[in-house]
Write an enzyme that holds these catalytic residues in place. Structure first.
Site, short mmCIF file in Angstrom:
data_model
loop_
_atom_site.label_atom_id
_atom_site.label_comp_id
_atom_site.label_asym_id
_atom_site.label_seq_id
_atom_site.Cartn_x
_atom_site.Cartn_y
_atom_site.Cartn_z
N GLU A 49 -1.46 41.01 8.08
CA GLU A 49 -0.39 38.96 7.39
C GLU A 49 0.48 38.86 8.18
O GLU A 49 1.58 39.33 7.68
CB GLU A 49 -0.73 39.46 6.42
N ASP A 60 7.75 34.40 -3.81
CA ASP A 60 8.60 35.64 -2.15
C ASP A 60 9.42 36.17 -3.19
O ASP A 60 10.59 35.53 -3.92
CB ASP A 60 9.20 34.88 -0.71
#
Length: 275
Positions: A49, A60
């Site tokens: 990824e 995040d």
């Protein structure tokens, strides 16, 4: 059959679990990133990824958010990230690459142009964190026309209606978020995750890969008992903390070596499950 689907079919035949590292495109330097991707494959990555740097990454945690800041500071745009993937493809035509990012940079480029660039660069999957499955049908179809899978997230708090939509539109694999919160969050309840994964498997034939909270071989193996693959991001990315695109090549190489040591640990732990 897409490259992601083919990889999972091969792994299933070998009774192996997928190891999927996450790294931020261009972190810490775009000049070293292609080598990083190749090294990840050499040290056991079944697919990778690749994060697309974005200035407002709401899902995040601090480790990955800082990686995005480093990448942006080094000049890595979505276009450059795709150019890096294309460069990787010159030597590796088999390892699936999944882009993970946010909708805004894609909309700036334009859906059609973005999909065309993904196809041209050799991208295999796209995970857009903030694109709801109910609004993704047209995007999914256009990606599928180029043999690109649209990956979706499921979490412990996903509502039944959204869960059903994910099952309808998702391809390649389902990314199950093991923890409430952001990437790099703390405690991992492997039994609860296992129960959730088993429940999801009753609803879909897609492989289930688990991310968030996997830090070492022990936690990877614990999750690997239930899931088809594990996704490891923050634990790898944190090795680049304090570096930048202006750092010495030796310092970047040292950090990269630490990442590969962790990759070896994760790979060995997962392989031990089928030994």
């Amino acid at each position: 059959m897409t490259r992601i689907e083919s990889t999972f079919e091969t792994l299933k035949a070998q009774n192996k679990k997928a190891l999927i590292p996450y790294v931020m495109a261009g972190d810490p330097s775009p000049n070293s990133f292609v080598d990083l991707l190749h090294d990840l494959v050499k040290h056991g990555a079944d697919m990778i990824e690749v994060g697309l740097p974005f200035s407002d990454p709401m899902a995040d945690g601090p480790t990955v958010a800082l990686a995005g800041e480093r990448a942006l500071a080094g000049g890595t745009s979505t276009h450059q990230a795709l150019a890096i993937v294309k460069k990787f493809r010159e030597q590796d035509s088999s390892t699936p690459i999944i882009l993970m990012g946010y909708l805004n940079p894609i909309e700036i480029i334009g859906y059609e142009a973005f999909i065309a660039l993904c196809h041209e660069s050799g991208v295999d999957g796209v995970l857009v964190v903030d694109l709801p499955p109910a609004e993704s049908g047209n995007f999914v179809e256009r990606l599928a026309a180029h043999d690109i899978n649209k990956i979706f997230l499921l979490s412990p708090t996903t509502l039944p209606e959204r869960r059903k939509q994910v099952m309808t539109h998702c391809g390649g694999y389902i990314y199950y978020v093991s923890l409430k919160g952001v990437t790099g969050s703390a405690s991992l309840d492997t039994q609860a995750v296992g129960e959730q994964v088993q429940a999801i498997k009753q609803e879909t034939n897609l492989p289930i890969c688990v991310g968030f909270g996997i830090r070492d071989g022990q936690s990877a193996a614990a999750i690997g008992q239930y899931a088809d693959g594990v996704i490891v991001g923050s634990e790898l990315v944190k090795n680049f903390s304090g570096l930048s695109h202006t750092s010495r090549a030796e310092d970047i190489a040292t950090a990269q070596a630490s990442i590969m040591t962790k990759m070896d640990e994760l790979r060995q732990a997962l392989d031990a499950l089928s030994a």
